[in-house]
Design an enzyme around this catalytic site. Structure first.
Site, PDB file in Angstrom:
ATOM      1  N   ILE A 123       0.864  -1.190   0.000  1.00 25.62           N
ATOM      2  CA  ILE A 123       0.000   0.000   0.000  1.00 25.62           C
ATOM      3  C   ILE A 123       0.890   1.226   0.000  1.00 25.62           C
ATOM      4  O   ILE A 123       1.783   1.364   0.842  1.00 25.62           O
ATOM      5  CB  ILE A 123      -1.034   0.005   1.151  1.00 25.62           C
ATOM      6  CG1 ILE A 123      -1.770   1.337   1.199  1.00 25.62           C
ATOM      7  CG2 ILE A 123      -0.415  -0.305   2.505  1.00 25.62           C
ATOM      8  CD1 ILE A 123      -3.237   1.257   1.363  1.00 25.62           C
ATOM      9  N   THR A 126       2.714   7.123   1.325  1.00 27.19           N
ATOM     10  CA  THR A 126       3.739   8.129   1.597  1.00 27.19           C
ATOM     11  C   THR A 126       4.485   8.573   0.332  1.00 27.19           C
ATOM     12  O   THR A 126       4.795   7.772  -0.539  1.00 27.19           O
ATOM     13  CB  THR A 126       4.749   7.558   2.620  1.00 27.19           C
ATOM     14  OG1 THR A 126       4.010   7.047   3.723  1.00 27.19           O
ATOM     15  CG2 THR A 126       5.736   8.600   3.089  1.00 27.19           C
ATOM     16  N   GLU A 127       4.769   9.869   0.287  1.00 25.84           N
ATOM     17  CA  GLU A 127       5.544  10.456  -0.821  1.00 25.84           C
ATOM     18  C   GLU A 127       6.732  11.215  -0.221  1.00 25.84           C
ATOM     19  O   GLU A 127       6.719  11.527   0.975  1.00 25.84           O
ATOM     20  CB  GLU A 127       4.654  11.444  -1.591  1.00 25.84           C
ATOM     21  CG  GLU A 127       3.428  10.763  -2.156  1.00 25.84           C
ATOM     22  CD  GLU A 127       2.548  11.692  -2.991  1.00 25.84           C
ATOM     23  OE1 GLU A 127       2.809  12.919  -3.015  1.00 25.84           O
ATOM     24  OE2 GLU A 127       1.615  11.163  -3.604  1.00 25.84           O
ATOM     25  N   GLY A 129       7.331  14.206  -0.258  1.00 28.32           N
ATOM     26  CA  GLY A 129       6.912  15.473   0.338  1.00 28.32           C
ATOM     27  C   GLY A 129       5.730  15.373   1.285  1.00 28.32           C
ATOM     28  O   GLY A 129       5.285  16.396   1.825  1.00 28.32           O
ATOM     29  N   GLU A 244      -4.229  -1.540  10.807  1.00 21.25           N
ATOM     30  CA  GLU A 244      -2.783  -1.382  10.573  1.00 21.25           C
ATOM     31  C   GLU A 244      -2.086  -1.017  11.889  1.00 21.25           C
ATOM     32  O   GLU A 244      -1.051  -1.587  12.244  1.00 21.25           O
ATOM     33  CB  GLU A 244      -2.551  -0.289   9.515  1.00 21.25           C
ATOM     34  CG  GLU A 244      -1.086   0.062   9.344  1.00 21.25           C
ATOM     35  CD  GLU A 244      -0.780   0.875   8.082  1.00 21.25           C
ATOM     36  OE1 GLU A 244      -1.713   1.145   7.302  1.00 21.25           O
ATOM     37  OE2 GLU A 244       0.388   1.224   7.877  1.00 21.25           O
ATOM     38  N   GLN A 281      20.522  -6.228  43.121  1.00 21.70           N
ATOM     39  CA  GLN A 281      19.162  -5.721  43.273  1.00 21.70           C
ATOM     40  C   GLN A 281      18.789  -4.715  42.174  1.00 21.70           C
ATOM     41  O   GLN A 281      17.655  -4.692  41.701  1.00 21.70           O
ATOM     42  CB  GLN A 281      18.966  -5.088  44.647  1.00 21.70           C
ATOM     43  CG  GLN A 281      17.495  -4.877  44.953  1.00 21.70           C
ATOM     44  CD  GLN A 281      17.279  -4.174  46.273  1.00 21.70           C
ATOM     45  OE1 GLN A 281      17.890  -3.134  46.532  1.00 21.70           O
ATOM     46  NE2 GLN A 281      16.426  -4.727  47.105  1.00 21.70           N
ATOM     47  N   GLN A 338      21.485  -2.341  27.452  1.00 23.95           N
ATOM     48  CA  GLN A 338      22.348  -1.928  28.556  1.00 23.95           C
ATOM     49  C   GLN A 338      22.684  -3.118  29.460  1.00 23.95           C
ATOM     50  O   GLN A 338      23.826  -3.297  29.876  1.00 23.95           O
ATOM     51  CB  GLN A 338      21.643  -0.811  29.350  1.00 23.95           C
ATOM     52  CG  GLN A 338      22.488  -0.179  30.429  1.00 23.95           C
ATOM     53  CD  GLN A 338      23.656   0.632  29.865  1.00 23.95           C
ATOM     54  OE1 GLN A 338      23.668   0.977  28.685  1.00 23.95           O
ATOM     55  NE2 GLN A 338      24.652   0.911  30.690  1.00 23.95           N
ATOM     56  N   HIS A 340      22.865  -6.142  28.671  1.00 23.55           N
ATOM     57  CA  HIS A 340      23.741  -7.095  27.984  1.00 23.55           C
ATOM     58  C   HIS A 340      25.196  -6.612  27.986  1.00 23.55           C
ATOM     59  O   HIS A 340      26.087  -7.324  27.500  1.00 23.55           O
ATOM     60  CB  HIS A 340      23.308  -7.297  26.524  1.00 23.55           C
ATOM     61  CG  HIS A 340      22.231  -8.325  26.328  1.00 23.55           C
ATOM     62  ND1 HIS A 340      20.917  -8.107  26.661  1.00 23.55           N
ATOM     63  CD2 HIS A 340      22.272  -9.580  25.815  1.00 23.55           C
ATOM     64  CE1 HIS A 340      20.209  -9.184  26.349  1.00 23.55           C
ATOM     65  NE2 HIS A 340      21.003 -10.091  25.836  1.00 23.55           N
ATOM     66  N   ASN A 368       3.773   8.446  16.293  1.00 24.76           N
ATOM     67  CA  ASN A 368       3.156   8.502  17.624  1.00 24.76           C
ATOM     68  C   ASN A 368       2.609   9.888  17.939  1.00 24.76           C
ATOM     69  O   ASN A 368       1.662  10.026  18.720  1.00 24.76           O
ATOM     70  CB  ASN A 368       4.159   8.014  18.672  1.00 24.76           C
ATOM     71  CG  ASN A 368       4.299   6.502  18.617  1.00 24.76           C
ATOM     72  OD1 ASN A 368       3.666   5.838  17.790  1.00 24.76           O
ATOM     73  ND2 ASN A 368       5.113   5.938  19.497  1.00 24.76           N
TER      74      ASN A 368
HETATM   75  C1  LIG Z   1      10.488   1.098   7.257  1.00 26.04           C
HETATM   76  C2  LIG Z   1       9.313   1.928   6.813  1.00 26.04           C
HETATM   77  C3  LIG Z   1       8.249   1.302   6.169  1.00 26.04           C
HETATM   78  C4  LIG Z   1       7.173   2.057   5.716  1.00 26.04           C
HETATM   79  N1  LIG Z   1       6.165   1.450   5.012  1.00 26.04           N
HETATM   80  C5  LIG Z   1       5.227   2.223   4.415  1.00 26.04           C
HETATM   81  C6  LIG Z   1       4.270   1.652   3.517  1.00 26.04           C
HETATM   82  O1  LIG Z   1       4.242   0.434   3.286  1.00 26.04           O
HETATM   83  N2  LIG Z   1       3.392   2.493   2.894  1.00 26.04           N
HETATM   84  C7  LIG Z   1       3.386   3.829   3.124  1.00 26.04           C
HETATM   85  O2  LIG Z   1       2.577   4.521   2.528  1.00 26.04           O
HETATM   86  N3  LIG Z   1       4.259   4.394   3.981  1.00 26.04           N
HETATM   87  C8  LIG Z   1       5.188   3.627   4.617  1.00 26.04           C
HETATM   88  N4  LIG Z   1       6.097   4.202   5.459  1.00 26.04           N
HETATM   89  C9  LIG Z   1       6.057   5.646   5.671  1.00 26.04           C
HETATM   90  C10 LIG Z   1       5.587   6.058   7.061  1.00 26.04           C
HETATM   91  O3  LIG Z   1       4.226   5.746   7.234  1.00 26.04           O
HETATM   92  C11 LIG Z   1       5.890   7.560   7.190  1.00 26.04           C
HETATM   93  O4  LIG Z   1       7.301   7.667   7.287  1.00 26.04           O
HETATM   94  C12 LIG Z   1       5.218   8.174   8.406  1.00 26.04           C
HETATM   95  O5  LIG Z   1       3.829   8.230   8.219  1.00 26.04           O
HETATM   96  C13 LIG Z   1       5.737   9.599   8.690  1.00 26.04           C
HETATM   97  O6  LIG Z   1       5.736  10.371   7.540  1.00 26.04           O
HETATM   98  P1  LIG Z   1       7.057  11.205   7.144  1.00 26.04           P
HETATM   99  O7  LIG Z   1       8.180  10.251   7.127  1.00 26.04           O
HETATM  100  O8  LIG Z   1       6.767  11.966   5.904  1.00 26.04           O
HETATM  101  O9  LIG Z   1       7.295  12.180   8.359  1.00 26.04           O
HETATM  102  P2  LIG Z   1       6.621  13.644   8.541  1.00 26.04           P
HETATM  103  O10 LIG Z   1       5.162  13.548   8.316  1.00 26.04           O
HETATM  104  O11 LIG Z   1       7.399  14.615   7.750  1.00 26.04           O
HETATM  105  O12 LIG Z   1       6.879  13.872  10.076  1.00 26.04           O
HETATM  106  C14 LIG Z   1       8.160  14.272  10.610  1.00 26.04           C
HETATM  107  C15 LIG Z   1       7.984  14.505  12.102  1.00 26.04           C
HETATM  108  O13 LIG Z   1       7.039  15.563  12.309  1.00 26.04           O
HETATM  109  C16 LIG Z   1       6.000  15.128  13.146  1.00 26.04           C
HETATM  110  N5  LIG Z   1       4.739  15.745  12.763  1.00 26.04           N
HETATM  111  C17 LIG Z   1       4.178  15.804  11.535  1.00 26.04           C
HETATM  112  N6  LIG Z   1       3.009  16.455  11.596  1.00 26.04           N
HETATM  113  C18 LIG Z   1       2.821  16.819  12.891  1.00 26.04           C
HETATM  114  C19 LIG Z   1       1.805  17.527  13.586  1.00 26.04           C
HETATM  115  N7  LIG Z   1       0.705  17.963  12.980  1.00 26.04           N
HETATM  116  N8  LIG Z   1       1.959  17.712  14.924  1.00 26.04           N
HETATM  117  C20 LIG Z   1       3.058  17.243  15.575  1.00 26.04           C
HETATM  118  N9  LIG Z   1       4.053  16.572  14.966  1.00 26.04           N
HETATM  119  C21 LIG Z   1       3.934  16.352  13.637  1.00 26.04           C
HETATM  120  C22 LIG Z   1       5.943  13.614  12.933  1.00 26.04           C
HETATM  121  O14 LIG Z   1       5.298  12.969  14.009  1.00 26.04           O
HETATM  122  C23 LIG Z   1       7.414  13.273  12.823  1.00 26.04           C
HETATM  123  O15 LIG Z   1       7.974  13.162  14.094  1.00 26.04           O
HETATM  124  C24 LIG Z   1       7.149   3.445   5.973  1.00 26.04           C
HETATM  125  C25 LIG Z   1       8.209   4.068   6.642  1.00 26.04           C
HETATM  126  C26 LIG Z   1       9.282   3.323   7.062  1.00 26.04           C
HETATM  127  C27 LIG Z   1      10.414   4.009   7.751  1.00 26.04           C
END
Ligand SMILES: Cc1cc2nc3c(=O)[nH]c(=O)nc-3n(C[C@H](O)[C@H](O)[C@H](O)COP(=O)(O)OP(=O)(O)OC[C@H]3O[C@@H](n4cnc5c(N)ncnc54)[C@H](O)[C@@H]3O)c2cc1C
Length: 382
Positions: A123, A126-127, A129, A244, A281, A338, A340, A368
Site C-alpha cells: 500500500i 507516503t511520498e 513530500g 494497521e 538488586q 544496557q 547485555h 506517535n
Molecule cells: C520502514 C518503513 C516502512 C514504511 N512502510 C510504508 C508503507 O508500506 N506504505 C506507506 O505509505 N508508507 C510507509 N512508510 C512511511 C511512514 O508511514 C511515514 O514515514 C510516516 O507516516 C511519517 O511520515 P514522514 O516520514 O513523511 O514524516 P513527517 O510527516 O514529515 O513527520 C516528521 C515529524 O514531524 C512530526 N509531525 C508531523 N506532523 C505533525 C503535527 N501535525 N503535529 C506534531 N508533529 C507532527 C511527525 O510525528 C514526525 O515526528 C514506511 C516508513 C518506514 C520508515
C-alpha cells in the site's frame, strides 16, 4: 494467562505455524537480513500452507478465519524477526482493502492469488513530500477515457520490490476542497506501462524487509482498477488504518516480550564480581519494571484486540495502544541492550538487531505524534 479471544483451535494453529517457521524461517533469517530481502519462495510456502490471509472468504480461496488467527501469525512472525512485518502488511493491511472495497470481478481476480502467494501486495501512501499529512499528497490519477493516467512518486513502501499489486493513494481530483475529498485508491499492477521501481532503500533496521521507492510516469491504469468510489479513498484509509495500527502494536508488544526473555536469560548466566548479575538488586528492579510495563501493555492490547474482533469503534484505544506500546518497547530495547553490556552491541547477540528494529514502530502506520493528535481530538478538548 492467555487472552480470552484465543481458543483451543488458535493454540493448535500457533503450534503448527511455529513448527513451519522453525523449518522454513528461523534457519534462514540471518541470511535474509544480510541479503536485504525475504525470498519469494518463502511467501509461496506461506501461501501453500494456508498462512497468507487466512481470513479471506472461502469463495476466494481463504479459510474464513477470524482475526485471532491474524494475531497469532503476526506474533509468531515477530518472534522470528521484525523484518517479517511485510507479510503482516500483505495479510492484514493491504489485502483487506481489496476485500472490503473491491468489486466482485476485482476480488475474483486478485484475492485467490493473494492467498496463494502468487500476488504480493503493498500500500503506497507516503511520498517524499507528504507522510503524516496524507491530504497533502501530489500523485495524480487523471481520467482519460477508459484509463487513469498516473503521475507521481511514492517512498518507503513496504514490499515495494516484490509487490505485484500496489494500492496507490492518489488524487483523482487535485482541485478538490477540502483536499482529502479528491483522494482515491487505485490498484496498480506490476507490468503497468509507466510504473517503475526505484532503489531498495537501505534502512537503520528491518534489514530483510523490502522497502522501496515507486515511480509513476504517465502510468496507464485501467479505469476498472479503481477501488471503491472516486473521492472516497481518504475515508477508506481512515477505516482501515485502525487494523494497521493494531498490527504494529501487536508486533511491538511481542518484540518487548522477546527482548525481556533474551535479557532475563542473559542476566542469569552472566557473572560479575563473583555473582550472577541477576542477583544484583538494581538489575532485579530493572527487570521488575520492564516486566510490569510489558504486563500492562499485554493486558491493554488484548482488550483492544477483543474490542476489534467484536467490531467496536477502536479509533481512540488503538491509537493509545500504538503509541504507548511502541514507546514501551523502545524503553525495553534500550534497557535490554544496557543489561547485555558490550555483548548487547555485538551483531551476534539478537538484542542488537532488536534494538535497531524497534524505533520505526513509533514512526510508521502514523507517527506517535499523530496518534496523540487523534486521541486528543476525541477527548473533546476544544
Ligand atoms: C520502514 C518503513 C516502512 C514504511 N512502510 C510504508 C508503507 O508500506 N506504505 C506507506 O505509505 N508508507 C510507509 N512508510 C512511511 C511512514 O508511514 C511515514 O514515514 C510516516 O507516516 C511519517 O511520515 P514522514 O516520514 O513523511 O514524516 P513527517 O510527516 O514529515 O513527520 C516528521 C515529524 O514531524 C512530526 N509531525 C508531523 N506532523 C505533525 C503535527 N501535525 N503535529 C506534531 N508533529 C507532527 C511527525 O510525528 C514526525 O515526528 C514506511 C516508513 C518506514 C520508515
Amino acid at each position: 494467562m492467555t487472552a480470552a479471544y484465543l481458543r483451543e483451535e488458535h493454540h493448535m494453529f500457533r503450534y503448527a505455524f511455529r513448527k513451519f517457521l522453525e523449518k522454513e524461517a528461523y534457519p534462514y533469517f540471518s541470511q535474509w537480513e544480510k541479503q536485504g530481502i525475504i525470498p519469494r519462495a518463502f511467501w509461496t510456502k506461506m501461501g501453500e500452507n494456508g498462512f497468507l490471509c487466512p481470513w479471506v472468504d472461502e469463495t476466494y480461496g481463504g479459510l474464513n478465519a477470524d482475526f485471532a488467527y491474524s494475531v497469532v501469525i503476526n506474533e509468531e512472525l515477530e518472534k522470528v524477526g521484525s523484518s517479517m512485518v511485510g507479510i503482516g502488511l500483505h495479510n492484514d493491511i493491504a489485502v483487506p482493502y481489496i476485500a472490503a472495497y473491491g468489486t466482485e470481478e476485482q476480488k475474483q481476480k486478485w484475492l485467490p492469488k493473494c492467498v496463494s502467494g502468487e500476488i504480493i501486495t503493498a500500500i503506497a501512501m507516503t511520498e517524499p513530500g507528504a507522510g503524516s499529512d496524507l491530504a497533502g499528497i501530489s500523485t495524480t490519477a487523471i481520467r482519460d477515457g477508459s484509463f487513469y493516467i498516473v503521475n507521481g512518486q511514492k517512498t518507503f513502501i513496504t514490499n515495494g520490490i516484490h509487490a505485484d499489486v500496489v494500492i496507490v493513494v492518489c488524487k483523482t481530483n487535485p482541485n478538490a476542497k477540502p483536499a482529502h475529498q479528491g483522494i482515491s485508491l487505485l490498484v496498480i499492477e506490476r507490468d503497468t506501462p509507466g510504473f517503475t521501481r526505484g532503489r531498495k532503500l537501505e534502512k537503520v533496521g528491518l534489514h530483510a524487509q523490502d522497502t522501496a521507492e515507486l515511480f509513476f510516469t504517465d502510468a496507464k491504469v485501467p479505469a476498472e482498477n479503481l477501488l471503491g468510489e472516486e473521492g472516497k479513498g481518504f475515508y477508506y484509509l481512515m477505516e482501515k488504518l485502525q487494523q494497521e495500527r493494531l498490527v504494529v502494536a501487536i508486533a511491538a508488544q511481542t518484540a518487548a516480550e522477546v527482548m525481556f526473555d533474551l535479557t532475563k536469560r542473559y542476566v542469569k548466566q552472566r557473572t560479575a564480581f563473583g555473582q550472577r548479575i541477576s542477583e544484583f538488586q538494581t538489575v532485579q528492579f530493572r527487570l521488575a519494571e520492564m516486566a510490569t510495563e510489558i504486563a500492562l501493555g499485554r493486558t491493554f492490547l488484548d482488550d483492544v484486540i477483543e474490542q476489534h474482533i467484536l467490531g467496536r469503534d477502536v479509533v481512540t484505544i488503538v491509537s493509545m495502544a500504538k503509541w504507548w506500546i511502541t514507546e514501551m518497547a523502545k524503553r525495553v530495547a534500550a534497557e535490554s541492550m544496557q543489561l547485555h553490556g558490550g555483548y548487547g552491541y555485538m551483531e551476534e547477540y539478537e538484542i542488537a538487531r532488536r534494538y535497531r528494529d524497534i524505533p520505526v514502530s513509533a514512526i510508521y502506520a502514523g507517527t506517535n505524534e499523530i496518534m496523540k493528535m487523534i486521541i486528543a481530538k476525541n477527548l473533546d478538548l476544544v
